[in-house]
Design a protein around this motif. Structure first.
Motif, mmCIF file in Angstrom:
data_model
loop_
_atom_site.group_PDB
_atom_site.id
_atom_site.type_symbol
_atom_site.label_atom_id
_atom_site.label_comp_id
_atom_site.label_asym_id
_atom_site.label_seq_id
_atom_site.Cartn_x
_atom_site.Cartn_y
_atom_site.Cartn_z
ATOM 1 N N UNK A 11 53.155 -55.241 68.737
ATOM 2 C CA UNK A 11 53.207 -56.589 69.320
ATOM 3 C C UNK A 11 54.580 -56.849 69.943
ATOM 4 N N UNK A 12 55.642 -56.433 69.255
ATOM 5 C CA UNK A 12 56.999 -56.613 69.766
ATOM 6 C C UNK A 12 57.182 -55.848 71.072
ATOM 7 N N UNK A 13 56.707 -54.613 71.111
ATOM 8 C CA UNK A 13 56.902 -53.777 72.295
ATOM 9 C C UNK A 13 56.055 -54.227 73.480
ATOM 10 N N UNK A 14 55.068 -55.071 73.269
ATOM 11 C CA UNK A 14 54.334 -55.683 74.379
ATOM 12 C C UNK A 14 55.101 -56.872 74.943
ATOM 13 N N UNK A 15 55.847 -57.541 74.087
ATOM 14 C CA UNK A 15 56.567 -58.746 74.483
ATOM 15 C C UNK A 15 57.982 -58.445 74.989
ATOM 16 N N UNK A 16 58.528 -57.281 74.629
ATOM 17 C CA UNK A 16 59.892 -56.900 74.991
ATOM 18 C C UNK A 16 59.892 -55.493 75.583
ATOM 19 N N UNK A 17 60.928 -55.159 76.344
ATOM 20 C CA UNK A 17 61.131 -53.780 76.785
ATOM 21 C C UNK A 17 62.574 -53.388 76.482
ATOM 22 N N UNK A 18 62.795 -52.088 76.327
ATOM 23 C CA UNK A 18 64.082 -51.589 75.872
ATOM 24 C C UNK A 18 64.962 -51.158 77.038
ATOM 25 N N UNK A 19 66.260 -51.469 76.927
ATOM 26 C CA UNK A 19 67.265 -51.042 77.904
ATOM 27 C C UNK A 19 68.501 -50.574 77.140
ATOM 28 N N UNK A 20 69.481 -50.076 77.870
ATOM 29 C CA UNK A 20 70.726 -49.651 77.235
ATOM 30 C C UNK A 20 71.499 -50.834 76.652
ATOM 31 N N UNK A 21 71.228 -52.045 77.120
ATOM 32 C CA UNK A 21 71.902 -53.227 76.584
ATOM 33 C C UNK A 21 71.209 -53.774 75.348
ATOM 34 N N UNK A 22 69.946 -53.419 75.179
ATOM 35 C CA UNK A 22 69.145 -53.939 74.074
ATOM 36 C C UNK A 22 67.747 -54.264 74.576
ATOM 37 N N UNK A 23 66.980 -54.901 73.731
ATOM 38 C CA UNK A 23 65.607 -55.266 74.082
ATOM 39 C C UNK A 23 65.623 -56.568 74.882
ATOM 40 N N UNK A 24 64.779 -56.620 75.917
ATOM 41 C CA UNK A 24 64.704 -57.774 76.808
ATOM 42 C C UNK A 24 63.328 -58.403 76.679
ATOM 43 N N UNK A 25 63.300 -59.720 76.517
ATOM 44 C CA UNK A 25 62.033 -60.445 76.448
ATOM 45 C C UNK A 25 61.434 -60.515 77.848
ATOM 46 N N UNK A 26 60.170 -60.154 77.965
ATOM 47 C CA UNK A 26 59.504 -60.152 79.269
ATOM 48 C C UNK A 26 59.325 -61.569 79.823
ATOM 49 N N UNK A 27 58.899 -62.482 78.969
ATOM 50 C CA UNK A 27 58.728 -63.883 79.386
ATOM 51 C C UNK A 27 59.902 -64.678 78.818
ATOM 52 N N UNK A 28 60.720 -65.214 79.703
ATOM 53 C CA UNK A 28 61.951 -65.890 79.323
ATOM 54 C C UNK A 28 61.753 -67.398 79.440
ATOM 55 N N UNK A 29 62.168 -68.127 78.407
ATOM 56 C CA UNK A 29 62.121 -69.591 78.467
ATOM 57 C C UNK A 29 63.459 -70.078 79.024
ATOM 58 N N UNK A 30 63.357 -70.836 80.097
ATOM 59 C CA UNK A 30 64.551 -71.354 80.749
ATOM 60 C C UNK A 30 65.012 -72.628 80.028
ATOM 61 N N UNK A 31 66.239 -73.076 80.339
ATOM 62 C CA UNK A 31 66.789 -74.275 79.695
ATOM 63 C C UNK A 31 65.927 -75.506 79.939
ATOM 64 N N UNK A 32 65.249 -75.560 81.093
ATOM 65 C CA UNK A 32 64.411 -76.729 81.400
ATOM 66 C C UNK A 32 63.032 -76.660 80.742
ATOM 67 N N UNK A 33 62.795 -75.612 79.945
ATOM 68 C CA UNK A 33 61.522 -75.478 79.237
ATOM 69 C C UNK A 33 60.488 -74.636 79.962
ATOM 70 N N UNK A 34 60.720 -74.336 81.229
ATOM 71 C CA UNK A 34 59.775 -73.498 81.976
ATOM 72 C C UNK A 34 59.928 -72.044 81.536
ATOM 73 N N UNK A 35 58.934 -71.229 81.859
ATOM 74 C CA UNK A 35 59.024 -69.804 81.549
ATOM 75 C C UNK A 35 59.013 -69.008 82.841
ATOM 76 N N UNK A 36 59.697 -67.897 82.789
ATOM 77 C CA UNK A 36 59.777 -66.986 83.932
ATOM 78 C C UNK A 36 59.572 -65.570 83.439
ATOM 79 N N UNK A 37 59.006 -64.738 84.302
ATOM 80 C CA UNK A 37 58.895 -63.326 84.009
ATOM 81 C C UNK A 37 60.235 -62.689 84.367
ATOM 82 N N UNK A 38 60.856 -62.031 83.395
ATOM 83 C CA UNK A 38 62.192 -61.483 83.605
ATOM 84 C C UNK A 38 62.213 -60.515 84.780
ATOM 85 N N UNK A 39 61.270 -59.571 84.794
ATOM 86 C CA UNK A 39 61.311 -58.521 85.813
ATOM 87 C C UNK A 39 60.951 -59.027 87.206
ATOM 88 N N UNK A 40 59.931 -59.848 87.325
ATOM 89 C CA UNK A 40 59.500 -60.262 88.665
ATOM 90 C C UNK A 40 60.209 -61.513 89.172
#
Length: 157
Positions: free
Chosen positions: A66-95
């Motif tokens: 489940x974690x590996x579906x929601x995150x992907x791994x990089x040299x900096x660490x794991x990145x959440x695919x769907x990011x919640x912005x400060x205004x409450x909206x969500x964005x896809x990190x990669x696209x």
């Protein structure tokens, strides 16, 4: 919790459980009151079987998948695919964010990224626990390349 049930797999403790309240019917079809609990897969098991090493390992594997579906791994660490912005909206990190981050780096702007350490999958992956794994790290060209490759991998998969 005690429910009318019948064991369908004695090795795993898998049970069929009566969901209504017709005790007479359940007894007539061979069910008896057993101490059962619902597993992570939504199925019912004898409560004592849910504490076995085998079950706990399956649970850890399920959490990791489940974690590996929601995150992907990089040299900096794991990145959440769907990011919640400060205004409450969500964005896809990669696209939605990657090209903006890349452009910022090319302009000489320091861009910090919220990364995550790998969790202990024997623990429940609650929002509170996931927050304890956060680290802020500066994006670099290697990170951008890894994210672009992840986009290609996702597209091909």
């Amino acid at each position: 919790m005690l429910k009318y049930a019948v064991i369908t797999d004695s090795e795993t403790g898998l049970c069929d459980v009566g969901i209504g309240s017709n005790d007479t019917f359940y007894e007539s079809v061979g069910m008896q009151k057993l101490d059962v609990a619902q597993g992570f897969d939504g199925k019912w098991y004898l409560a004592e079987k849910l504490e076995t090493e085998q079950y706990l390992q399956k649970l850890a594997n399920y959490r990791q998948e489940a974690f590996e579906k929601e995150f992907f791994n990089t040299s900096l660490g794991w990145i959440r695919r769907e990011v919640r912005m400060k205004d409450g909206s969500t964005r896809n990190f990669l696209s939605d964010l990657l090209l903006q981050i890349k452009a910022g780096l090319e302009m000489g702007v320091n861009v910090d990224i919220l990364t995550y350490k790998l969790p202990d999958f024997t623990q429940e992956l609650s929002d509170e626990y996931i927050k304890t794994l956060q680290e802020i790290k500066p994006a670099d060209s290697e990170f951008i390349q890894e994210c672009l490759m992840q986009t290609v991998t996702d597209w091909e998969g």
